[in-house]
Design a protein around this motif. Structure first.
Motif, PDB file in Angstrom:
ATOM      1  N   ASN A 131       0.625  -1.320   0.077  1.00 46.85           N
ATOM      2  CA  ASN A 131      -0.258  -0.035  -0.031  1.00 46.85           C
ATOM      3  C   ASN A 131       0.941   1.238   0.008  1.00 46.85           C
ATOM      4  O   ASN A 131       2.011   1.177   0.397  1.00 46.85           O
ATOM      5  CB  ASN A 131      -0.818  -0.158   1.342  1.00 46.85           C
ATOM      6  CG  ASN A 131      -2.162  -0.934   0.929  1.00 46.85           C
ATOM      7  OD1 ASN A 131      -2.579  -0.957  -0.109  1.00 46.85           O
ATOM      8  ND2 ASN A 131      -2.679  -1.674   2.134  1.00 46.85           N
ATOM      9  N   LEU A 158      -8.813  -8.791  -3.103  1.00 47.35           N
ATOM     10  CA  LEU A 158      -8.992  -9.032  -1.539  1.00 47.35           C
ATOM     11  C   LEU A 158     -10.548  -8.269  -1.270  1.00 47.35           C
ATOM     12  O   LEU A 158     -11.547  -8.938  -0.553  1.00 47.35           O
ATOM     13  CB  LEU A 158      -8.075  -8.665  -0.879  1.00 47.35           C
ATOM     14  CG  LEU A 158      -8.626  -8.824   0.937  1.00 47.35           C
ATOM     15  CD1 LEU A 158      -8.770 -10.165   1.238  1.00 47.35           C
ATOM     16  CD2 LEU A 158      -6.985  -8.325   1.700  1.00 47.35           C
ATOM     17  N   ARG A 162     -14.314 -10.073  -0.224  1.00 45.80           N
ATOM     18  CA  ARG A 162     -14.799  -9.454   0.933  1.00 45.80           C
ATOM     19  C   ARG A 162     -16.234  -9.196   0.500  1.00 45.80           C
ATOM     20  O   ARG A 162     -17.095  -9.512   1.406  1.00 45.80           O
ATOM     21  CB  ARG A 162     -14.029  -8.356   1.583  1.00 45.80           C
ATOM     22  CG  ARG A 162     -12.832  -8.580   2.234  1.00 45.80           C
ATOM     23  CD  ARG A 162     -11.921  -7.622   2.521  1.00 45.80           C
ATOM     24  NE  ARG A 162     -10.687  -7.590   3.116  1.00 45.80           N
ATOM     25  CZ  ARG A 162      -9.621  -6.590   3.331  1.00 45.80           C
ATOM     26  NH1 ARG A 162      -9.499  -5.501   2.639  1.00 45.80           N
ATOM     27  NH2 ARG A 162      -8.787  -6.968   4.123  1.00 45.80           N
ATOM     28  N   HIS A 187      -7.683   1.185  -3.637  1.00 41.90           N
ATOM     29  CA  HIS A 187      -7.978   0.319  -2.673  1.00 41.90           C
ATOM     30  C   HIS A 187      -7.552   1.061  -1.263  1.00 41.90           C
ATOM     31  O   HIS A 187      -6.598   1.032  -0.819  1.00 41.90           O
ATOM     32  CB  HIS A 187      -6.709  -0.808  -2.931  1.00 41.90           C
ATOM     33  CG  HIS A 187      -6.673  -1.822  -1.552  1.00 41.90           C
ATOM     34  ND1 HIS A 187      -7.633  -2.798  -1.114  1.00 41.90           N
ATOM     35  CD2 HIS A 187      -5.617  -1.779  -0.609  1.00 41.90           C
ATOM     36  CE1 HIS A 187      -7.132  -3.261   0.111  1.00 41.90           C
ATOM     37  NE2 HIS A 187      -6.032  -2.714   0.431  1.00 41.90           N
ATOM     38  N   GLY A 227     -10.276  -4.026   6.096  1.00 41.49           N
ATOM     39  CA  GLY A 227      -8.853  -3.880   6.482  1.00 41.49           C
ATOM     40  C   GLY A 227      -8.429  -3.376   7.705  1.00 41.49           C
ATOM     41  O   GLY A 227      -7.973  -3.958   8.583  1.00 41.49           O
ATOM     42  N   ALA A 228      -8.993  -2.475   8.217  1.00 47.32           N
ATOM     43  CA  ALA A 228      -9.123  -1.672   9.454  1.00 47.32           C
ATOM     44  C   ALA A 228      -9.492  -2.525  10.566  1.00 47.32           C
ATOM     45  O   ALA A 228      -9.051  -2.663  11.590  1.00 47.32           O
ATOM     46  CB  ALA A 228      -9.607  -0.416   9.552  1.00 47.32           C
ATOM     47  N   ILE A 231      -7.160  -5.448  11.155  1.00 49.78           N
ATOM     48  CA  ILE A 231      -6.252  -4.892  12.124  1.00 49.78           C
ATOM     49  C   ILE A 231      -6.408  -4.749  13.573  1.00 49.78           C
ATOM     50  O   ILE A 231      -5.997  -5.220  14.420  1.00 49.78           O
ATOM     51  CB  ILE A 231      -5.627  -3.557  11.540  1.00 49.78           C
ATOM     52  CG1 ILE A 231      -4.941  -3.670  10.209  1.00 49.78           C
ATOM     53  CG2 ILE A 231      -4.498  -3.037  12.414  1.00 49.78           C
ATOM     54  CD1 ILE A 231      -4.450  -2.435   9.530  1.00 49.78           C
ATOM     55  N   SER A 237      -2.306  -6.329   9.978  1.00 52.53           N
ATOM     56  CA  SER A 237      -3.262  -6.521   8.815  1.00 52.53           C
ATOM     57  C   SER A 237      -3.146  -7.959   8.266  1.00 52.53           C
ATOM     58  O   SER A 237      -2.384  -8.848   8.538  1.00 52.53           O
ATOM     59  CB  SER A 237      -2.714  -5.492   8.030  1.00 52.53           C
ATOM     60  OG  SER A 237      -1.391  -5.825   7.378  1.00 52.53           O
ATOM     61  N   SER A 238      -4.173  -7.699   7.414  1.00 52.26           N
ATOM     62  CA  SER A 238      -4.727  -9.439   6.665  1.00 52.26           C
ATOM     63  C   SER A 238      -3.529  -9.870   6.076  1.00 52.26           C
ATOM     64  O   SER A 238      -2.683  -9.012   5.240  1.00 52.26           O
ATOM     65  CB  SER A 238      -5.814  -8.991   5.427  1.00 52.26           C
ATOM     66  OG  SER A 238      -6.909  -8.342   6.206  1.00 52.26           O
TER      67      SER A 238
HETATM   68  O1  LIG Z   1      -5.637  -2.101   5.654  1.00 54.88           O
HETATM   69  C1  LIG Z   1      -4.386  -2.453   5.557  1.00 54.88           C
HETATM   70  O2  LIG Z   1      -3.443  -1.754   6.122  1.00 54.88           O
HETATM   71  C2  LIG Z   1      -4.101  -3.798   4.770  1.00 54.88           C
HETATM   72  C3  LIG Z   1      -5.000  -3.678   3.650  1.00 54.88           C
HETATM   73  O3  LIG Z   1      -4.871  -3.014   2.515  1.00 54.88           O
HETATM   74  C4  LIG Z   1      -6.292  -4.566   3.622  1.00 54.88           C
HETATM   75  O4  LIG Z   1      -6.469  -5.589   4.528  1.00 54.88           O
HETATM   76  O5  LIG Z   1      -7.157  -4.307   2.763  1.00 54.88           O
END
Ligand SMILES: O=C([O-])CC(=O)C(=O)O
Ligand SMILES: NC(=O)C1=CN([C@@H]2O[C@H](COP(=O)(O)OP(=O)(O)OC[C@H]3O[C@@H](n4cnc5c(N)ncnc54)[C@H](O)[C@@H]3O)[C@@H](O)[C@H]2O)C=CC1
Length: 329
Positions: A131, A158, A162, A187, A227-228, A231, A237-238
């Motif tokens: 990222n 991803l 989801r 993304h 993603g958040a 975390i 993270s994923s």
């Molecule tokens: O959010 C993040 O830092 C990792 C990421 O890109 C995700 O899981 O989509």
């Protein structure tokens, strides 16, 4: 057996790398008949950890693994590369602004793009996972002027997966019976997961999207902020789901998407659906197995979707302008 395919993975000692390399080596990405030669790129401090992973790869004795090499120099790691998975990136640290993050990643993806330009095989395909994936792909592509820009892609698979899973849970339809979902844009939390062209167990996705409260207050933010949420729950993270999506992206790109369906990928725009040319944005895409993504054409975009696509594209434009003003592209 055919000639081994050279697959370079950056950030190989990281958590996605650990979830990814064994599956690639097992033949899950390019098929059970295609041997792969893995080339792991890491920063010098993480080379020892990558060596440990290489030892474990050896210990699996995968019939499809033709060799593993480790590098801390992108020029060597990308020499002769056929498939490049750019996973290693600079995470956002405490007190870092977005511009700092873009600049730090420019220092990674600029040199990697130049190394790909210099040494990659003529059929090279690049997937950026690190990222901010779309803008990192833009930086790498711009720094590789001799490689077609369409060979540089950013991962939104991803997000696509989801979205499939959320629709399955809402509708009670198995994932296998949900087709033609789309992730548009960046993304990031601004992405737009689009149900309006989907088929859900043979019914139009619009029927499910008719529950506007669920659509706007639940589905879209759940997918965009997943993603958040991971975390928050996992403290990291994923990783396995990101590796799984990377494998699916490259597999579909090289071997083809299933008949009657499409997937989502961040591609260099040539102006489709009003996305300015030269931004790397997510689109609905198919591949016929010849290694070229094609944007699905002719979808009708209503007002609801247009506003959301435009907002995510505006964010991509801002990121592009920021890296341009930093002299990274
Ligand atoms: O959010 C993040 O830092 C990792 C990421 O890109 C995700 O899981 O989509
Ligand atoms: N597009 C997507 O859907 C997703 C993207 N990500 C992103 O993927 C990236 C990697 O995630 P993780 O593996 O969890 O991170 P991690 O921090 O576990 O691993 C990253 C690895 O990259 C290496 N690295 C850093 N700079 C490098 C360079 N210049 N060359 C080679 N290697 C380098 C680090 O040494 C580290 O081993 C992050 O940017 C993360 O935000 C994560 C999940 C989903």
């Amino acid at each position: 057996m055919t000639e081994p395919v050279n697959v370079t993975v950056t950030g190989a000692a990281g958590q996605i790398g650990y979830a990814l390399l064994f599956r690639i080596a097992a033949g899950e990405m390019l098929g059970a008949d295609t041997p792969v030669r893995l080339r792991l790129l890491e920063i010098p401090q993480a080379v020892a950890a990558a060596e440990g992973t290489a030892m474990e790869l050896d210990d699996c004795a995968f019939p499809t693994l033709a060799g593993v090499e480790i590098f801390d120099d992108p020029v060597k790691a990308f020499d002769g590369v056929n498939v490049a998975l750019l996973v290693g990136a600079r995470p956002r640290g405490a007190g870092m602004e977005r511009a700092d993050l873009l600049e730090a990643n420019g220092g990674i993806f600029g040199p990697q793009g130049r190394a790909i330009n210099e040494g990659a095989a003529s059929d090279v395909r690049v997937l950026v996972v690190g990222n901010p994936a779309n803008t990192n792909a833009l930086i790498a592509a711009t720094n590789a002027p001799d490689v077609p820009a369409t060979r540089f892609t950013a991962m939104t698979r991803l997000d696509h997966n989801r979205a499939l899973s959320q629709v399955a849970a809402k509708s009670g339809t198995p994932v296998a019976d949900i087709k033609k979902l789309t992730i548009w844009g960046n993304h990031s939390a601004s992405q737009y997961p689009d149900l309006f062209h989907a088929e859900v167990g043979g019914r139009p996705g619009a029927e499910i999207a008719a529950d506007r409260t669920w659509l706007t207050d639940d589905f879209i933010p759940t997918v965009a902020k997943r993603g958040a949420a991971i975390i928050q729950a996992r403290g990291a993270s994923s990783a396995a789901s990101a590796a799984n999506a990377a494998i699916a992206h490259v597999r579909d790109w090289t071997l083809g998407t299933p008949e009657g369906d499409w997937t989502s990928a961040g591609l260099w725009s040539s102006g489709e659906y009003g996305v300015p040319e030269g931004l790397v944005s997510s689109f609905p895409v198919t591949s016929d197995g010849t290694g070229e993504w094609k944007v699905v054409e002719g979808l009708e975009i209503d007002e609801f979707s247009r506003t959301r696509i435009d907002a995510s594209v505006a964010e991509l434009t801002e990121e592009r302008d920021a890296v341009r003003s930093l002299g990274l592209i």
